[in-house]
Design an enzyme around this catalytic site. Sequence first.
Site, PDB file in Angstrom:
ATOM      1  N   GLY A 220       0.801  -1.221   0.000  1.00  0.00           N
ATOM      2  CA  GLY A 220       0.000   0.000   0.000  1.00  0.00           C
ATOM      3  C   GLY A 220       0.832   1.268   0.000  1.00  0.00           C
ATOM      4  CB  THR A 221       3.708   2.380   2.063  1.00  0.00           C
ATOM      5  OG1 THR A 221       3.004   2.247   3.302  1.00  0.00           O
ATOM      6  CG2 THR A 221       4.635   3.581   2.130  1.00  0.00           C
TER       7      THR A 221
ATOM      8  CG  ASN B 220      -6.306   3.527   8.558  1.00  0.00           C
ATOM      9  OD1 ASN B 220      -6.749   4.536   8.013  1.00  0.00           O
ATOM     10  ND2 ASN B 220      -5.249   3.571   9.347  1.00  0.00           N
TER      11      ASN B 220
ATOM     12  CB  SER C 197      -1.887  -3.464   1.065  1.00  0.00           C
ATOM     13  OG  SER C 197      -0.987  -4.215   1.839  1.00  0.00           O
TER      14      SER C 197
ATOM     15  CG  HIS D 234      -0.349  -6.929   4.918  1.00  0.00           C
ATOM     16  ND1 HIS D 234      -0.616  -6.573   6.221  1.00  0.00           N
ATOM     17  CD2 HIS D 234       0.056  -5.806   4.294  1.00  0.00           C
ATOM     18  CE1 HIS D 234      -0.368  -5.284   6.364  1.00  0.00           C
ATOM     19  NE2 HIS D 234       0.043  -4.797   5.207  1.00  0.00           N
TER      20      HIS D 234
ATOM     21  CB  CYS E 172       0.254   6.027  25.196  1.00  0.00           C
ATOM     22  SG  CYS E 172       0.715   7.359  26.292  1.00  0.00           S
TER      23      CYS E 172
END
Lengths: 392, 146
Positions: A72-73, A152, A200, A202, A328
């Site tokens: 994807g990236t 997402n 993508s 995966h 976090c």
Amino acid sequence: MDKVYYLDNNATTKTDPEVVSAMMPYFSENYFNPSGVYSAAQEARKDVENARSAAAKFLNADPKEIIFTSGGTESDNMAIKGTAYANTDKGKHIITTKIEHHAIINTCKYLEKHGWEVTYLGVDKFGIVDIEELKRSIRKDTVLISVMYANNEIGTIQPIEEIGKIARENSVYFHTDAVQAAGKVLLDVKKLNVDMMSISGHKFHGPKGVGIFYLKKGVRIHSLTQGGHHEFNRRAGTENVPGIIGLAKACEIASAHLTDSADMARIKAMRDRLEKGIIERIPEVIVNGHPEKRMDNTSNVSIKYIEGEGMLIHMDFEGICASSGSACTSGSLDPSHVLLAIGLDHGTAHGSIRFSLSKYTTDEDVNKVLEVLPPAVVKLRSMSPFWKEKNK
Amino acid sequence: MKYSEKVMERFKNTKNMGRIENADGIGKVGNAKCGDVMWIYIKVENNIITECKFETFGCVAAIATSSLATDLVMGKTPEEALEITNKRIVEMLDGLPPEKLHCSVLAEDGIKRAIEDYHRRKQGLSPLPEKEEDEHEHAHDHDEEK
């Protein structure tokens, strides 16, 4: 490994064993470089091209419009930078949204440092792009509109067909990052009016490290890598043959899954039961994302007055895998840009958690969350100053 | 990111959480925007901190460091308690991930502020207001899955 209750399928999915079986021969038996002239290599070439046809069928595209990438990236980078570099004669303006994945946002930010202008469209409280703002933002020098298909984090699905129509009417290229949508909704590049699409492997039970860049015939882009003549001169580098074979298999399996309404309904029913169960058992919960225009597998909830990481770790003690929009968990101090864009305050955004299901999710997974999460919330709230103040 | 076993143990079996009604000193530090707010309560008798509790909105590191800090303070004089440093807290937890070190600074600040508040109240001054932590200059990049 201890038993895991996997509810983080928007992060990655289990590779389908059928996909793994399809890939296996391409490591140590049919390992040949498809560019070779000998017959063994030509067999590999044939298999890669068959995989390309399968991927094309999955998107209702022509095989020549399918470029295999590393995921994807890379596909997102090709769309944004590739289009930007190739169309400077027209202009240097790009339109995208505030809720894109960082593969889009950070690529746009990079271009901003190098002379391009980028408009980041806002979204409403459900995460839907403001169409009127989009129309107003298109300029003579706009070369690309990039809007993600499904988010997402919150699962909201955008009106891609409508945006595509607007782009066509204005002669602006249109790209959609469909990384989360693939395998969850039927994709048809013709119906959607898109010029480019990122996929993508995966994310829908295919292998990691392989993806698709759909590039409509005639769209002008530059290559990001220089090298050999692979992938129609668009993407140099020896093909990831096992990955491509696995990805094609995942496309075939996903097509069958998407047309099996019972299979799809089962995932949605489990997601709805999980969400309803959380709301019933825990007070002060907000459901994020659109009530209807949302992927059936995604549930994002903000549990007010506490922070997300503590909840994730308490669930992890019991083997539950989920994720959070809290700062976090990300190494930064800002909560998710998506949750801020839909208007959550920082505190509420820090307390959000995401559950994402798949065809492998079971009722047992859902039950486990409903058993473990409520007491964890009670404990964390009992030490939260905000919860005490609220109940004073 | 990986937490030490000591951090996890502290988080799992959290000690000293809660509020002290009629505390002699309260230290409110942190910033909800950055995801960490810590309130430290102390009770002082004959110049000895006899009780110390915390309330924290924050991550695992924030909760573990608050809990440890409150443990360290008990039984000490206010002057001794001022010597507790964030470095000491981090060491006793077998370290923290780099991006979590600010949580230990918050715990040290919380104790100092609770003691300052105690001295003010003793002198008949008004309690200290909440201290908003400055906006951090950390990298604001999310590590996303793709």
